[in-house]
Design an enzyme around this catalytic site. Sequence first.
Site, PDB file in Angstrom:
ATOM      1  N   GLY A  40       0.847  -1.179   0.000  1.00  0.00           N
ATOM      2  CA  GLY A  40       0.000   0.000   0.000  1.00  0.00           C
ATOM      3  C   GLY A  40       0.884   1.231   0.000  1.00  0.00           C
ATOM      4  O   GLY A  40       2.093   1.131   0.278  1.00  0.00           O
ATOM      5  N   GLN A  62       2.919   9.929   1.845  1.00  0.00           N
ATOM      6  CA  GLN A  62       4.235   9.282   1.724  1.00  0.00           C
ATOM      7  C   GLN A  62       4.996   9.727   0.479  1.00  0.00           C
ATOM      8  O   GLN A  62       6.192   9.479   0.359  1.00  0.00           O
ATOM      9  CB  GLN A  62       4.093   7.754   1.697  1.00  0.00           C
ATOM     10  CG  GLN A  62       3.587   7.178   3.011  1.00  0.00           C
ATOM     11  CD  GLN A  62       3.545   5.674   2.936  1.00  0.00           C
ATOM     12  OE1 GLN A  62       2.536   5.108   2.548  1.00  0.00           O
ATOM     13  NE2 GLN A  62       4.637   5.012   3.284  1.00  0.00           N
ATOM     14  N   CYS A 113       7.004  -0.392   6.774  1.00  0.00           N
ATOM     15  CA  CYS A 113       6.488   0.786   6.078  1.00  0.00           C
ATOM     16  C   CYS A 113       7.579   1.353   5.182  1.00  0.00           C
ATOM     17  O   CYS A 113       8.731   1.458   5.615  1.00  0.00           O
ATOM     18  CB  CYS A 113       6.060   1.831   7.112  1.00  0.00           C
ATOM     19  SG  CYS A 113       5.438   3.350   6.389  1.00  0.00           S
ATOM     20  N   LEU A 114       7.205   1.726   3.966  1.00  0.00           N
ATOM     21  CA  LEU A 114       8.197   2.292   3.043  1.00  0.00           C
ATOM     22  C   LEU A 114       8.760   3.619   3.563  1.00  0.00           C
ATOM     23  O   LEU A 114       9.842   4.026   3.161  1.00  0.00           O
ATOM     24  CB  LEU A 114       7.568   2.487   1.663  1.00  0.00           C
ATOM     25  CG  LEU A 114       7.187   1.180   0.941  1.00  0.00           C
ATOM     26  CD1 LEU A 114       6.324   1.470  -0.278  1.00  0.00           C
ATOM     27  CD2 LEU A 114       8.431   0.398   0.541  1.00  0.00           C
ATOM     28  N   HIS A 124      -3.281   0.433   8.390  1.00  0.00           N
ATOM     29  CA  HIS A 124      -1.937   1.016   8.250  1.00  0.00           C
ATOM     30  C   HIS A 124      -1.972   2.199   7.280  1.00  0.00           C
ATOM     31  O   HIS A 124      -1.447   3.280   7.589  1.00  0.00           O
ATOM     32  CB  HIS A 124      -0.956  -0.062   7.774  1.00  0.00           C
ATOM     33  CG  HIS A 124       0.435   0.442   7.556  1.00  0.00           C
ATOM     34  ND1 HIS A 124       1.511   0.048   8.311  1.00  0.00           N
ATOM     35  CD2 HIS A 124       0.933   1.347   6.665  1.00  0.00           C
ATOM     36  CE1 HIS A 124       2.599   0.681   7.896  1.00  0.00           C
ATOM     37  NE2 HIS A 124       2.284   1.467   6.886  1.00  0.00           N
ATOM     38  N   GLU A 125      -2.593   2.000   6.109  1.00  0.00           N
ATOM     39  CA  GLU A 125      -2.599   3.074   5.099  1.00  0.00           C
ATOM     40  C   GLU A 125      -3.440   4.267   5.560  1.00  0.00           C
ATOM     41  O   GLU A 125      -3.048   5.415   5.368  1.00  0.00           O
ATOM     42  CB  GLU A 125      -3.105   2.547   3.750  1.00  0.00           C
ATOM     43  CG  GLU A 125      -2.221   1.483   3.125  1.00  0.00           C
ATOM     44  CD  GLU A 125      -0.742   1.822   3.118  1.00  0.00           C
ATOM     45  OE1 GLU A 125      -0.377   3.007   2.958  1.00  0.00           O
ATOM     46  OE2 GLU A 125       0.067   0.890   3.297  1.00  0.00           O
ATOM     47  N   HIS A 165      -1.784   6.711   7.887  1.00  0.00           N
ATOM     48  CA  HIS A 165      -0.915   7.721   7.260  1.00  0.00           C
ATOM     49  C   HIS A 165      -1.682   9.022   6.994  1.00  0.00           C
ATOM     50  O   HIS A 165      -1.103  10.107   7.057  1.00  0.00           O
ATOM     51  CB  HIS A 165      -0.347   7.197   5.940  1.00  0.00           C
ATOM     52  CG  HIS A 165       0.845   6.293   6.099  1.00  0.00           C
ATOM     53  ND1 HIS A 165       2.010   6.697   6.712  1.00  0.00           N
ATOM     54  CD2 HIS A 165       1.055   5.015   5.703  1.00  0.00           C
ATOM     55  CE1 HIS A 165       2.896   5.692   6.679  1.00  0.00           C
ATOM     56  NE2 HIS A 165       2.334   4.661   6.085  1.00  0.00           N
TER      57      HIS A 165
HETATM   58 NI    NI Z   1       3.315   2.861   5.732  1.00  0.00          NI
END
Ligand code: NI
Length: 191
Positions: free
Chosen positions: A49, A54, A102-103, A144-145, A148
């Site tokens: 995701g 991000q 997480c990226l 999670h997404e 953000h």
């Molecule tokens: Ni993340």
Amino acid sequence: MAVLPIVTLGNPVLRERSREVTREELLSPPMQAFIDDLVETMVHANGAGLAAPQVANPVRICAIWVKDNPRYPYKPNWPLTILVNPVLTPLSAEEFVNYEGCLSVPNLRGEVKRFAELRVEAWDRQGNALSYEVRGLTAGTFQHECDHLDGKVFLDRVFDTTSLATWAEFEKHKLEGFAARARSIVQRWGS
Ligand code: NI
């Protein structure tokens, strides 16, 4: 289409509450092109995701797509989904422990609690209203997404910092145990 730079922890945009998108703005060519770029960036980074903040755009849009993901081999596949202005509502108090990465938090994973079943209300990328339920590991990805979009990262929800692991150490020491737990989550919740 373009692969956008992914910002990492310390960039203030990750800590803002992202703003709602109007339907008119969503349907505009620049926003549609941005969504294409968000998806391309997620695929390029092997993400399950990616949320707009991000890539330094604080709007309430995120993408989710799980297809035999090498970063998360135990995650069930999920079709490409764009959520615009999403609202998640837990359907019960039941939670499970997820191991997340997480990226925007490179090379770190940790255990967080997530609701096991949710109602998702959002627009798709054309502005059509959607409402459906998600469960299990997929529900973890959605939470999670959407976190953000509220300026939260998974680290904020890590309840035991001894669970934190780099990716190499996760694979050596944690993957087997978590993959077994993940299988039982998938069995219980169907995803
Ligand atoms: Ni993340």
